[in-house]
Every structure is written in structure tokens, then in C-alpha cells.
Design an enzyme around this catalytic site. Sequence first.
Site, PDB file in Angstrom:
ATOM      1  N   CYS A   1       8.311  -3.748   0.907  1.00  0.00           N
ATOM      2  CA  CYS A   1       9.226  -3.171  -0.074  1.00  0.00           C
ATOM      3  C   CYS A   1      10.387  -4.127  -0.307  1.00  0.00           C
ATOM      4  CB  CYS A   1       9.752  -1.822   0.415  1.00  0.00           C
ATOM      5  SG  CYS A   1      10.914  -1.050  -0.735  1.00  0.00           S
TER       6      CYS A   1
ATOM      7  N   GLU B   1     -11.791   1.400  15.049  1.00  0.00           N
ATOM      8  CA  GLU B   1     -12.621   1.612  13.862  1.00  0.00           C
ATOM      9  C   GLU B   1     -13.739   0.580  13.896  1.00  0.00           C
ATOM     10  OE1 GLU B   1     -10.732   1.864  10.055  1.00  0.00           O
ATOM     11  OE2 GLU B   1      -9.056   3.073  10.790  1.00  0.00           O
TER      12      GLU B   1
ATOM     13  N   ASN C   1      -1.652   4.619  12.035  1.00  0.00           N
ATOM     14  CA  ASN C   1      -2.880   3.929  11.642  1.00  0.00           C
ATOM     15  C   ASN C   1      -2.509   2.710  10.805  1.00  0.00           C
ATOM     16  OD1 ASN C   1      -5.931   4.008  11.315  1.00  0.00           O
ATOM     17  ND2 ASN C   1      -5.316   4.041   9.156  1.00  0.00           N
ATOM     18  N   GLU C   2      -2.964   1.538  11.246  1.00  0.00           N
ATOM     19  CA  GLU C   2      -2.772   0.304  10.473  1.00  0.00           C
ATOM     20  C   GLU C   2      -1.292   0.086  10.114  1.00  0.00           C
ATOM     21  OE1 GLU C   2      -5.439   0.936   7.220  1.00  0.00           O
ATOM     22  OE2 GLU C   2      -7.233   0.637   8.442  1.00  0.00           O
TER      23      GLU C   2
ATOM     24  N   ARG D   1      -2.454   5.530  -0.043  1.00  0.00           N
ATOM     25  CA  ARG D   1      -1.937   5.800   1.292  1.00  0.00           C
ATOM     26  C   ARG D   1      -0.837   4.799   1.665  1.00  0.00           C
ATOM     27  NH1 ARG D   1      -6.777   3.629   5.288  1.00  0.00           N
ATOM     28  NH2 ARG D   1      -7.140   1.675   4.200  1.00  0.00           N
TER      29      ARG D   1
END
Length: 640
Positions: free
Chosen positions: A149, A284, A141-142, A103
Site C-alpha cells: 500500500c 498447502e 495465511n500467506e 482477498r
Amino acid sequence: MKFGVQYYPNHWPESQWAADIAKMKEVGVKYVRMGDLSWSAFEPEPGNLDFSWMERAIAMMGEAGIKTILCTCSRTPPPWLYRKHPEMLPEDQHGVTRYQDGRYAVAMSHPRFLEEALRIDEAMIKYFAGNENIVSWQIDNEIGCHNDCYSDQSMAQFHAYLKEKYKTPQALNEAWGEHFWAFQIQEFKDVPRPLENPHIQLEYRRFLSSLNVGFGRSRYQMMKAADPDKPVTTNFQNLYWDHTDYHALSNEIDVNGMNHYPARTPEMALDCLRGDKGEVWVLEQQSHLAAIDSPTGWTRLWAWMAIAHGASALIFFRWRQCRYGCEQFGDGLLPHSSREGRLFKEFARMGGELETLADVIELTKPESKVALTYSYESRWAVKASVYGDEIDPVYEAVDLHKALAKVVTSVDCLDPRADLSKYRLVVAPRMWLIDDAVAKNLRSFVEAGGTLCLTAGSGIVDEVGKCFVEPRPGKLSDLAGIWCSDFVGAEGLDLSLESEAVPNLNGLKASVASDEINLEGAEVVATHGSGWRKGLPAITRNRVGEGQVIYVGVRLDESEMQPLVNWLTSEAGIEQAFDRVEGVTVYERVCANYRLLFLLNWAEETKSMSIGSGWVDASSGESVDGDVEIPATDIRVLKR
């Protein structure tokens, strides 16, 4: 109080949704978080957008009285987009391309990714804007996770970032040390990938963080333009991640959100990621982790611990374990079969408890007299140095936080530039990097009468990672009344302390880091007790008007930290909050009219603790005076 679960409707047959929703309602779920990691479900092929299935899920939840926190999804592109633009995959420092099957495998600097991500997010936000069953937006998300990179494309943007910041190559040369290893550049594109040079590493980390913060800012602006009345949040990761300056990202959202997986992140994360906003949404909350054996009762206690630290939303991850992929043995209140087991029953019990207590809790917030400053830039600068991870300030911060939590009932963890005026004690572990703003803020705090504690390895470098000409601790040397002629950071240091001023400090052990301290007005509080350092200053104090600076020139071992913290709080005029009992953690939340006391018993036997008079049980209203019993692996919430 938002109590609920993470739900992925696209992971399960639509025919199952109704049964899931009915069971959620039965156990007190009022909120679901949905939408992240779902781009391929929203757009299975290029241009074929379909948000209708999510619209149906949101509507079904709404009919059951369950509201939705809706997440955008653009940082997990579908395979067809990688087929069109394989070059948007990130590269590491050595030019190796990351695989696609994980992901967040995107370079946040790549123009094609940014263009496509903007398109899907904008379409999603416009489609769902105004939906009465959506109470909040979450930005992806996150943010920042796995997005580092170092490709040619990213380096080109880095060079543009450097040009904007430094204006001329000559200014950069002066800041970074133009003649070291013949580094003098003539054009910004001469700056190579960050591998060894600490200035490039530090600035590149800032650059990557700025991309992540900018991503958050752009989504916030879109959400507010389309749906202005709904709060916007996003979930920060656990404390040990440092890819993004969460202090900066916090400024781009309405409410801080976070992941809370206490089996793999320290309790300090709850205070640090709450920041100076006074509340945090746990988006979460740990239910179950693969390879983690959580004792009976702890899933519920971990959740109550988050509330005690200021959480006003508690969204468990997740409703049911996933049947496939990397998380098929990971989190889930229900197993794949949906049979109700131990974890689900703990969750259901908590839902019932919050039916009674949510409104009482919602009005309160933690109130702290102690702040612990936490600097991402200091972490980046340390990691860019020759010492690397071994002296990362986060580990000392965690140990200090643990010790402080045994004295006080709340600790705030803040950016060192935040307003410190309301605190009596500020602990600033290893402020390796100190710029003008940080120095001015800490100085003002002390001059106003505060007690500041600095630790070994403070004031080493300036904002670009260059060592100070001033004696260490740099811009705070005169304030501390010392100067440090050497710093040693090394595993295997074997140090001990001697002190008549600090109770129970004699003989305590230190390792990992040590400063060679010279006095310039400060008094000695503790000396080294062994080796060639024997008799030399280890801890000092310098009084500045009504304030003082305490400099701890060693890294005390975790188990040896408590005597120092007990003395620090005493010096700052902070009394011990309650007589503590082994195995019981103590927290308070307050509002104008009352206080809430949270007593969490992690032991397998009932504990008794003295709390004084005037308390009542927050659930039953029954009077509780003197000693209170807390059942094994259970909690008492008291009100006064």
C-alpha cells in the site's frame, strides 16, 4: 509426520461433515488445517462473534483421531468492515485504490484495520486456547500477499520509519545522495512515493516487509501468551514472491510453513523456505491446479519430493474443490461431486505408505555440504535499479540449484548472514547488495577454508542501494582478487566461453549478464570465446589461505550450467553422490543411526540405478544391494 488436508467446514453443510471426516479417517488423514479466510463466518455482523461452529468441527475431527492446525483469519475482513472503513483498502504507487472483492485487500499500516484485526484474532486465540484437539497455531495465511500500500496513511508511517532509522534528514541525504536531481530534503515528509528513485524503492520495500514481519510477531506473542505449549507456524508463498523477507519472518515463528505448488514454483523453494531450521511444514501441498495437466503419479511424487527435502508435515490443499468463487476450478483431492478419482487414489495410497514410514522419516533431516545464499534485499535492490526484473537473482539461483541437485543429495538455501561454517561450498548468485554483515560472513567462510562462488553483478551496492566507491565486487573485491570495471545486464547478450581448466565448458553459451573483469591476484579459469571480449577473463579463482573465491563473471544459460557446477563441487572436495540416471531424482535424509535414500522416478518406464551395498527397503526390510529398480512414476525409500 503430519499427514492431512485443508478443510473449510463453513463451505459445506454441517450435515456433510461426518461423512467427510469418516472418509478422511479411512485414507489415513491425521491432521486438518482450518480457520483461515473465515472472518465473515466468525462475525457475520459487527460484534456478533460465533466460534461455536468451528468448535464443533474441531471436536468432531478430534473424536475421529484427527487433530487441527488452527489458523487466524484477520487479513480477509468481512464486507461490513469495508463499509465502515473503506479507507483501509490499499492504494498503488499512483494512488489507485484496489478493489474490495479480492482477498487480503487491506493496508497493513491502516490503524482501523490493525485495531479490528487485533480484536478478532485475540478473541479467536483466547476462545480456542487450551483446546486439546488443536496441535498448532498458524498465523493467518500467506502473510504479506497483496498487502502493498502507498496511501497517504502508509506514507506517513513510512516517514516515521525513516525518522527512526536515519534520525535526521541530513543523515538520509548523505546516505541516498542529497544532490542527485536536487533531492536534498529538509523534513522526512518530503520523501515522495517510490516511483523511480532506487533508494526510496529499496527502503519502501524494507518498510512493507517490516509491517508483515511485525504482524507475524504480534500474533506469535498472543498465541504463546494464551497457548504456550503449542508450536506456531505460518505459510510462506512460492519462491518468486518477494513482498516479505521470509528469513526475517522465520525468526518470529517456531516452525517454517510453506505452500508447495511445484507446477508453478521451482524445487529450490523447498530448501529456501526450509531455511536453516532443518524442517518445514508444507501447509498447502498441490493436489490439482486449474489449467495444469499433471500426469498420473505426479501428485504423489510431488508430495514425496517435499518429504525428501525435509518436510515433516504434508497438508494437501484441499479436501474438495470449492463450488464457488475464484477457486471453484482449483485445488481439490475430490471434485465437487465427491466421486473418488485418480488424484484422490494417489493421496489415499500415500496415506497408507506413511502409516508404515512416518516414524522412520520423522527422526531424520536433510544434511548438506553445499549452501546457496538467497537474499531478498539483493532482489529488491536489483528490481529498484535500471535493470529491473531481467536480472532478478532468483532465476540464476534456481538454475544453479537444479544443477547442484544432480550432484549432491541435499542443498541448504540460506540468508547470506546465516552460519556457513559447516559447508564446503557456498554459492552466492548475484549478491547485488552487500552490507557489512554479509561481507564479514562470506569473508569468514573463505578464510576458514571454504569455497565461495560469486556470480556476475555481485557487490554492486551497499545497504541503502548506493554504489560502492570500492571497485566491484565492493567489500569483497580483495577477497575475489579482481575488480570489475563494467557490468552489462541485457537480454540479447551472445557470449561463449573457453576453458582448459573446467571440463566440458568450452563453447558453452552465456547471456543476460556479464562483468568486465580485471585481475588483481586472481587466476583465469575461463575466458570469453567470441566478440570484442575474446580472450578476456570470464571466470576467475583467487586462493585465500585454505579457501578460495571463484568469480563467474557471466550468466550461463540454464542448459549450460552443469559443467560449471560439476567443477565447483569437485573444487570444494565434494564427490558426486551416486551415478545418476536420467529421469530419477535422488535425495537423502539422515539421523544419528541411519540414512534414508529417496529415489523418485518421473519417467513412464522402470529405471535401474546403482546405489552400492548396505541398503534395505525402508518399508519391507528387504535387502537391496548394487542395482535398484524404481517402477515408472514411482518411488523407492531405502534405509542404511
